[in-house]
Design a protein around this motif. Structure first.
Motif, PDB file in Angstrom:
ATOM      1  N   PRO A  11       6.633  -6.313   3.468  1.00  0.00           N
ATOM      2  CA  PRO A  11       7.522  -7.182   2.684  1.00  0.00           C
ATOM      3  C   PRO A  11       8.129  -6.395   1.516  1.00  0.00           C
ATOM      4  O   PRO A  11       7.547  -5.415   1.043  1.00  0.00           O
ATOM      5  N   ASP A  12       9.288  -6.811   1.069  1.00  0.00           N
ATOM      6  CA  ASP A  12       9.935  -6.147  -0.062  1.00  0.00           C
ATOM      7  C   ASP A  12       8.970  -6.006  -1.233  1.00  0.00           C
ATOM      8  O   ASP A  12       8.316  -6.970  -1.625  1.00  0.00           O
ATOM      9  N   GLY A  13       8.851  -4.797  -1.741  1.00  0.00           N
ATOM     10  CA  GLY A  13       8.031  -4.542  -2.914  1.00  0.00           C
ATOM     11  C   GLY A  13       6.546  -4.370  -2.636  1.00  0.00           C
ATOM     12  O   GLY A  13       5.761  -4.210  -3.559  1.00  0.00           O
ATOM     13  N   VAL A  14       6.146  -4.387  -1.345  1.00  0.00           N
ATOM     14  CA  VAL A  14       4.735  -4.208  -0.977  1.00  0.00           C
ATOM     15  C   VAL A  14       4.600  -2.906  -0.202  1.00  0.00           C
ATOM     16  O   VAL A  14       5.362  -2.655   0.742  1.00  0.00           O
ATOM     17  N   PHE A  15       3.633  -2.089  -0.584  1.00  0.00           N
ATOM     18  CA  PHE A  15       3.421  -0.813   0.091  1.00  0.00           C
ATOM     19  C   PHE A  15       3.121  -1.062   1.565  1.00  0.00           C
ATOM     20  O   PHE A  15       2.285  -1.897   1.903  1.00  0.00           O
ATOM     21  N   PRO A  16       3.793  -0.343   2.485  1.00  0.00           N
ATOM     22  CA  PRO A  16       3.583  -0.563   3.919  1.00  0.00           C
ATOM     23  C   PRO A  16       2.130  -0.306   4.340  1.00  0.00           C
ATOM     24  O   PRO A  16       1.496   0.644   3.888  1.00  0.00           O
ATOM     25  N   ALA A  17       1.645  -1.149   5.221  1.00  0.00           N
ATOM     26  CA  ALA A  17       0.298  -1.000   5.760  1.00  0.00           C
ATOM     27  C   ALA A  17       0.332  -0.042   6.948  1.00  0.00           C
ATOM     28  O   ALA A  17       1.325   0.043   7.652  1.00  0.00           O
ATOM     29  N   THR A  18      -0.759   0.666   7.177  1.00  0.00           N
ATOM     30  CA  THR A  18      -0.827   1.567   8.324  1.00  0.00           C
ATOM     31  C   THR A  18      -1.743   1.037   9.424  1.00  0.00           C
ATOM     32  O   THR A  18      -1.604   1.428  10.563  1.00  0.00           O
ATOM     33  N   ALA A  19      -2.684   0.165   9.097  1.00  0.00           N
ATOM     34  CA  ALA A  19      -3.653  -0.285  10.094  1.00  0.00           C
ATOM     35  C   ALA A  19      -3.655  -1.801  10.274  1.00  0.00           C
ATOM     36  O   ALA A  19      -4.575  -2.348  10.876  1.00  0.00           O
TER      37      ALA A  19
END
Length: 136
Positions: A11-19
């Motif tokens: 989501p905008d402004g949230v660090f992307p998840a990897t798992a």
């Protein structure tokens, strides 16, 4: 066929998840699967001291529970991992790849706990799913 679920990994402004995926939303019947342990159909522990073997049995049990609700892993929107040692998450993630599409991972939470129902259990995993109204 388009999915009834929408995955929003970043989501905008949230660090992307990897798992995992940060947000999964959908419409349909809500299904809650209680936390599963590494027990076979006879109630015997599978994988004493082996996090990967326990995770495999747990995902197998989750699959059977999902099937009883008329669904499968494609409809899972949230997994919660309870582990007695956070280092066991690597084994869980490896096994999870055999059951879930890595491009459509559900939302997830991982919690290290002091103990589960017995000292032989290394983890417990619960699941939430949304099944399409048409039942596919």
């Amino acid at each position: 066929m388009s999915s009834h679920l929408t995955h929003v990994p970043a989501p905008d402004g949230v660090f992307p998840a990897t798992a995992y995926t940060h947000v999964v939303l959908g419409t349909g019947r809500f299904v809650a699967i209680s936390g599963q342990l590494a027990l076979d159909e006879d109630g015997k522990l599978v994988g004493a001291g082996d996090p990967a073997a326990q995770a495999r049995q747990i995902f197998t049990n989750l699959g059977r529970c999902l099937a009883a609700a008329g669904t499968g892993f494609d409809d899972v929107v949230k997994l919660t991992y309870f582990v007695t040692d956070i280092r066991n998450l690597a084994a869980v993630r490896e096994v999870r790849g055999d059951f879930l599409d890595p491009a459509r991972l559900p939302a997830s939470s991982a919690v290290q706990v002091g103990a589960l129902v017995g000292p032989e259990f290394l983890m417990e995993i619960e699941a939430y799913a949304i099944v399409p109204e048409d039942g596919r």
